[in-house]
Design an enzyme around this catalytic site. Structure first.
Site, short mmCIF file in Angstrom:
data_model
loop_
_atom_site.label_atom_id
_atom_site.label_comp_id
_atom_site.label_asym_id
_atom_site.label_seq_id
_atom_site.Cartn_x
_atom_site.Cartn_y
_atom_site.Cartn_z
N LYS A 85 0.85 -1.19 0.00
CA LYS A 85 0.00 0.00 0.00
C LYS A 85 0.89 1.24 0.00
O LYS A 85 1.80 1.38 0.82
CB LYS A 85 -0.91 0.00 1.24
CG LYS A 85 -1.94 -1.12 1.21
CD LYS A 85 -2.78 -1.14 2.47
CE LYS A 85 -3.69 0.04 2.58
NZ LYS A 85 -4.59 -0.07 3.78
O1 G3P Z 1 -6.69 1.55 5.54
C1 G3P Z 1 -7.48 2.59 5.19
C2 G3P Z 1 -8.84 2.61 5.74
O2 G3P Z 1 -9.31 1.34 5.92
C3 G3P Z 1 -8.99 3.48 6.95
O3 G3P Z 1 -10.17 3.25 7.56
O4 G3P Z 1 -11.66 3.24 9.45
O5 G3P Z 1 -9.47 4.39 9.67
O6 G3P Z 1 -11.25 5.38 8.26
P1 G3P Z 1 -10.65 4.12 8.80
#
Ligand code: G3P
Length: 221
Positions: A85
């Site tokens: 990533k």
């Molecule tokens: O990895 C990126 C994404 O899944 C972040 O999610 O829940 O931290 O907004 P969140």
């Protein structure tokens, strides 16, 4: 379609992998930090509990393009099939192009706009991760972002897939899948909400009561 768990919680992956048809696990620096464990041991343990054809994702933390590439190579030494990533920034795009030239699969992450994500696809990223809930939380429309990105990819970069990320509600997840998302990653707690409707328990209790009242015990034969 590919359904991933977005977590570094190995116990949750073990529990849910027995129930849900997951393709693998995605992580990010915040998720790994919460585990308070070295990234390498989290990844090694995930490999040990998932089927061999699963896909794992881990993110670089360097800001400089050359350092991102070095980190990507290091991560691929830990898990040779890992998808790396890379945030879709100026330097991130340079790193995605360099990694693509080395046949290393990447996911363009931290995507808040369709044009931004599209650049990552043009640079060669296999997956693009729009942040649905974070866009919603800042007053935008996360599902519209997903739809626009999908349209751009199907028109111009069919080799890249949207991997929708960042969810707080099952409705956001459903709306992405209804929009035709080819891949999605969901926190285990949100993923489990689809199975936690109390009405289901009460329906099953009623079946048990009716059967027991008629036949005395819960047995079919
Ligand atoms: O990895 C990126 C994404 O899944 C972040 O999610 O829940 O931290 O907004 P969140």
């Amino acid at each position: 379609m590919e359904f991933y768990l977005d977590t570094a919680d190995v116990a949750a992956v073990k529990r849910l992998a027995a129930v849900l048809p997951i393709k693998g696990v995605t992580t990010n620096p915040s998720i790994v930090s919460r585990s308070k464990r070295p990234l390498s041991s989290v990844l090694e343990e995930l490999v040990s509990i998932l089927p061999a054809d699963s896909t794992l994702f881990a993110q670089v933390i360097a800001h400089d393009a050359a350092a991102m590439v070095d980190e990507a190579l290091h991560l691929r030494e830990i898990v040779p099939s890992l998808v790396v990533k890379v945030p879709v920034t100026h330097n991130g795009l340079t790193a995605i192009k360099a990694l693509t030239q080395q046949n290393i699969p990447t996911l363009g992450t931290a995507v808040y706009g369709a044009g931004q994500g599209f650049y990552a696809a043009l640079a060669g990223a296999s997956y693009i991760a729009p942040y649905v809930n974070r866009v919603d939380a800042q007053g935008g429309d996360g599902i519209m972002l997903v739809k626009e990105l999908q349209r751009l990819l199907s028109l111009h970069c069919p080799q890249s897939k949207v991997l929708a990320a960042s969810f707080r509600t099952p409705r956001q997840v459903l709306d992405c899948m209804l929009a035709g998302c080819e891949s999605i990653t969901v926190d285990p707690d949100v993923a489990e909400l689809f199975l936690l409707d109390p009405a289901v328990d009460s329906a099953l209790q009623r079946f048990d009561q009716d059967w027991t009242a008629a036949y005395g015990e819960l047995k079919i034969y």
